[in-house]
Structures are given as C-alpha cells and as structure tokens.
Design an enzyme around this catalytic site. Structure first.
Site, PDB file in Angstrom:
ATOM      1  N   ASP A 106       0.898  -1.287  -0.096  1.00 30.91           N
ATOM      2  CA  ASP A 106       0.006   0.004  -0.054  1.00 30.91           C
ATOM      3  C   ASP A 106       0.608   1.175   0.013  1.00 30.91           C
ATOM      4  O   ASP A 106       1.821   1.320   0.438  1.00 30.91           O
ATOM      5  CB  ASP A 106      -1.004  -0.009   1.175  1.00 30.91           C
ATOM      6  CG  ASP A 106      -1.839  -1.222   1.253  1.00 30.91           C
ATOM      7  OD1 ASP A 106      -2.260  -1.675   0.166  1.00 30.91           O
ATOM      8  OD2 ASP A 106      -2.335  -1.661   2.233  1.00 30.91           O
TER       9      ASP A 106
HETATM   10  N1  URA Z   1      -1.286  -5.773   3.626  1.00 28.01           N
HETATM   11  C1  URA Z   1      -1.816  -4.801   3.804  1.00 28.01           C
HETATM   12  O1  URA Z   1      -2.751  -4.466   4.311  1.00 28.01           O
HETATM   13  N2  URA Z   1      -1.044  -3.627   3.260  1.00 28.01           N
HETATM   14  C2  URA Z   1       0.030  -4.006   2.455  1.00 28.01           C
HETATM   15  O2  URA Z   1       0.670  -3.064   1.960  1.00 28.01           O
HETATM   16  C3  URA Z   1       0.752  -5.241   2.397  1.00 28.01           C
HETATM   17  C4  URA Z   1      -0.147  -6.241   3.060  1.00 28.01           C
END
Ligand code: URA
Length: 237
Positions: A106
């Site tokens: 993310d």
């Molecule tokens: N899980 C998440 O919620 N976000 C990420 O960036 C990676 C794994």
C-alpha cells in the site's frame, strides 16, 4: 532458444532505448558472429551467436531482480499520472528493461519490495501455492494478545466474509507485532488486524521467504539481488 530480433536483444540489455539501438545498429557498430549487421530486424539465436557492440561481446541477461526499501507515500505501480511510483525511483535502464513491482505494498506501507522483469518469478512469489511467507512488522491501535494469535492460526474471516489462509501473529509487546502471511489479498494484513479490533497504525514488510530487507538500504534505495538472495526467496526463514 527461439530466434530474436537484434534490436530487441540489445534493448533487453538495458543499454539504450529501442530507437537509439536501431541507430546504433544502422551505424554499423554491431557485429553478429563477426560480421557487421546494419538491419535492426535481423533475427538470430542468442544461444548460438555472438553479438558485439563496438567490439565488446554482449551477454544475454534478460531477467533482472532487485529489492527496494519502499518508502511510505509512494505508489506500488509502474506509472501514475499524478503520484510518485516506485518506478520513478529506479534508473532509466531498469525502466527500459521492463522492471515492475512483484505484488503490491500500500502507499502508506514501507519495506521490502521486489522488482523484476521476470513474470514467472513474480507469479511464483505471489502465488499462495508457492507458500512464500511475507513477514510484516505492524504497530496497531490496541494490544494484540494470544487470542488474536489463535484466530490468525485458525484462518481469519474478514468483515466482508473473505476467508484467509492460516497465518501467524507474533506478539512483540505493547501494540507491536509481526504478521506472517502467504497470500496477498487487497489490504490483507490491515484487514486481518482490523477484524480483531486492532487497526494498523504503521506497516513495514521485513522479509519475503527467507530474504530479509537489506538494512543498508535507505528509504527508496534498491540493489540487485545476488544468486543467494534469489534462492532465499523460496526458502523458509
Ligand atoms: N497488507 C496490507 O494490508 N497492506 C500492505 O501493504 C501489505 C499487506
């Protein structure tokens, strides 16, 4: 090995853009098995023929593999009209070689992001069937406890009914924990912790398989993977 066009072969080395490569070939700077070739579309077998540029042999290094310490605030994408992406942080040569991120972190997640131009490798890393564990450090709003560890081990059911594969939650004390998952559903770790009433405040990926994030990298820094690193991806921690 299938035949490949001379301009594509040279371009795949990341030396120059396709247009520039064509000019280099037309200028007679490239030799194929000792003979000057000026037609960019010439096809040959890279396993049987020797290509030289300005007298130096070119190796066929089609696939490249890197790790990056992805900073938070940057999109895991190859391009975006408005926002900075991880591909904006790499070299023009890497972009020319078709490097792309393996899976997705993310925008606000930091840590180990693999980059490659090898689609099969990317698929193997991402697919839950390969059982490559991804290790995350999380800081949450709340105090994770043993009942959360048990729920992770059982396989959580998220708010929208999505069933997760069994995963591990390791308590680090206070509001900190490690999470180990083998799949990469959308916002997976955040949604898993939120389903236990402990929303994530900060998330950082520390390892993929047996490969740990190189602590010598600064945020946004990257380096090529060694053969050993590549093997580690598919080994346990
Ligand atoms: N899980 C998440 O919620 N976000 C990420 O960036 C990676 C794994």
């Amino acid at each position: 090995m299938p035949l490949i066009r001379l301009d594509k072969f040279i371009c795949d080395q990341g030396l120059a853009a396709r247009k520039e490569v064509r000019q280099i070939i037309k200028a007679g700077r490239v030799r194929l098995d000792g003979a000057a070739v000026t037609a960019p579309e010439t096809k040959f077998d890279p396993e049987k023929s020797l290509v030289e540029l300005d007298g130096s042999p070119l190796g066929y290094a089609r696939f490249r593999y890197y790790m990056m310490d992805k900073p938070s605030g940057v999109l895991t994408a190859t391009r975006d009209g408005k926002q900075k992406t991880v591909l904006d942080l790499v070299t023009p040569e890497m972009r020319r070689m078709g490097i792309f991120p393996v899976g997705r972190l993310d925008k606000d997640t930091s840590g180990l992001l693999l980059l490659t131009n090898d689609g099969n490798f990317a698929h193997r890393v991402i697919s839950p069937k390969s059982e490559v564990e991804k290790l995350y450090y999380a800081k949450v709003d709340g105090l994770p406890d043993l009942s959360d560890c048990e729920a992770f081990q059982q396989g959580l059911i998220l708010a929208d009914g999505t069933r997760c594969l069994p995963a591990r939650l390791e308590l680090l004390g206070g509001n900190e924990c490690y999470v180990v998952v083998m799949e990469g559903k959308y916002h997976q770790v955040k949604r898993m912790l939120a389903s236990r009433g402990k929303p994530v405040l900060a998330l950082r990926r520390l390892a993929v398989g047996g490969l740990s994030l190189d602590s010598a990298l600064s945020p946004g820094g990257f380096r090529e993977l060694t053969e050993t690193d590549l093997c580690r991806v598919f080994m346990g921690r």
